[in-house]
Design a protein around this motif. Structure first.
Motif, short mmCIF file in Angstrom:
data_model
loop_
_atom_site.label_atom_id
_atom_site.label_comp_id
_atom_site.label_asym_id
_atom_site.label_seq_id
_atom_site.Cartn_x
_atom_site.Cartn_y
_atom_site.Cartn_z
N ARG A 267 -3.90 -6.56 -50.46
CA ARG A 267 -2.88 -7.32 -49.73
C ARG A 267 -2.59 -6.70 -48.37
N ALA A 268 -2.47 -5.39 -48.31
CA ALA A 268 -2.19 -4.72 -47.04
C ALA A 268 -3.30 -4.96 -46.04
N MET A 269 -4.55 -4.89 -46.50
CA MET A 269 -5.67 -5.12 -45.59
C MET A 269 -5.72 -6.59 -45.14
N GLY A 270 -5.40 -7.51 -46.04
CA GLY A 270 -5.34 -8.92 -45.66
C GLY A 270 -4.28 -9.16 -44.60
N LEU A 271 -3.14 -8.54 -44.77
CA LEU A 271 -2.07 -8.67 -43.77
C LEU A 271 -2.47 -8.02 -42.45
N ASP A 272 -3.19 -6.91 -42.53
CA ASP A 272 -3.66 -6.24 -41.32
C ASP A 272 -4.64 -7.12 -40.56
N TYR A 273 -5.56 -7.77 -41.29
CA TYR A 273 -6.49 -8.71 -40.65
C TYR A 273 -5.73 -9.85 -39.99
N ALA A 274 -4.74 -10.39 -40.69
CA ALA A 274 -3.95 -11.50 -40.14
C ALA A 274 -3.20 -11.05 -38.89
N LEU A 275 -2.65 -9.85 -38.91
CA LEU A 275 -1.95 -9.32 -37.75
C LEU A 275 -2.90 -9.16 -36.57
N ALA B 272 -4.81 -10.96 -31.31
CA ALA B 272 -5.92 -11.40 -30.45
C ALA B 272 -5.64 -12.79 -29.89
N GLN B 273 -5.10 -13.68 -30.72
CA GLN B 273 -4.78 -15.02 -30.26
C GLN B 273 -3.66 -14.98 -29.22
N ALA B 274 -2.65 -14.14 -29.45
CA ALA B 274 -1.55 -14.01 -28.48
C ALA B 274 -2.07 -13.47 -27.15
N ALA B 275 -2.98 -12.50 -27.19
CA ALA B 275 -3.55 -11.95 -25.97
C ALA B 275 -4.36 -13.01 -25.23
N LYS B 276 -5.11 -13.80 -25.97
CA LYS B 276 -5.91 -14.87 -25.36
C LYS B 276 -4.99 -15.90 -24.69
N LEU B 277 -3.95 -16.30 -25.40
CA LEU B 277 -3.02 -17.28 -24.84
C LEU B 277 -2.29 -16.72 -23.62
N GLN B 278 -1.94 -15.43 -23.67
CA GLN B 278 -1.27 -14.80 -22.53
C GLN B 278 -2.19 -14.77 -21.33
N ALA B 279 -3.47 -14.45 -21.56
CA ALA B 279 -4.45 -14.42 -20.46
C ALA B 279 -4.61 -15.82 -19.87
N GLU B 280 -4.66 -16.84 -20.72
CA GLU B 280 -4.78 -18.21 -20.22
C GLU B 280 -3.54 -18.60 -19.42
N LEU B 281 -2.37 -18.21 -19.91
CA LEU B 281 -1.13 -18.50 -19.19
C LEU B 281 -1.10 -17.79 -17.85
N ASP B 282 -1.47 -16.52 -17.84
CA ASP B 282 -1.51 -15.76 -16.58
C ASP B 282 -2.48 -16.39 -15.60
N GLN B 283 -3.63 -16.82 -16.10
CA GLN B 283 -4.63 -17.44 -15.23
C GLN B 283 -4.11 -18.77 -14.67
N SER B 284 -3.47 -19.56 -15.51
CA SER B 284 -2.97 -20.85 -15.02
C SER B 284 -1.83 -20.65 -14.03
N ARG B 285 -1.02 -19.62 -14.25
CA ARG B 285 0.07 -19.34 -13.31
C ARG B 285 -0.47 -18.87 -11.96
N SER B 286 -1.50 -18.03 -11.99
CA SER B 286 -2.05 -17.53 -10.72
C SER B 286 -2.79 -18.64 -9.99
N GLY B 287 -3.41 -19.55 -10.73
CA GLY B 287 -4.10 -20.67 -10.11
C GLY B 287 -3.15 -21.71 -9.55
N ALA B 288 -1.95 -21.78 -10.10
CA ALA B 288 -0.97 -22.78 -9.66
C ALA B 288 -0.24 -22.36 -8.39
N ARG B 289 -0.44 -21.14 -7.95
CA ARG B 289 0.26 -20.63 -6.77
C ARG B 289 -0.54 -20.90 -5.50
N SER B 290 -0.76 -22.13 -5.20
CA SER B 290 -1.47 -22.44 -3.96
C SER B 290 -0.46 -22.65 -2.84
#
Length: 88
Positions: free
Chosen positions: A49-57, A62-80
């Protein structure tokens, strides 16, 4: 068990054997010991169970980092600039 699972399990168990609980709550410790005595597979199930929770975490982080990178990229691109005519 796959080689990757063996590697992750070995790393998890290595970390666990090097940790120290410090100050234990006596009531919690008693309840854990009693439950472990009633369930012979308790250690296996807890590690699983602990390892399953660790994988889920890790997947969530990783998904949060990906979404943050996409948000940062869209914000920097929107600053024209209003006066920038290179996009026209």
């Amino acid at each position: 068990m796959t080689p990757q699972e063996r590697e992750h399990l070995s790393a998890f168990l290595q970390q666990m054997t090097q940790m120290q609980a410090g100050q234990k709550d006596a009531e919690a410790d008693t309840l854990i010991r009693e439950a472990s005595a009633r369930q012979p597979d308790a250690a296996y199930l807890l590690v699983q169970r602990a390892m399953g929770l660790d994988y889920a975490l890790q997947a969530t982080q990783a998904q949060a980092a990906k979404l943050q990178a996409e948000l940062d990229q869209s914000r920097s691109g929107a600053r024209s600039s209003f006066l920038d005519t290179s996009n026209a």
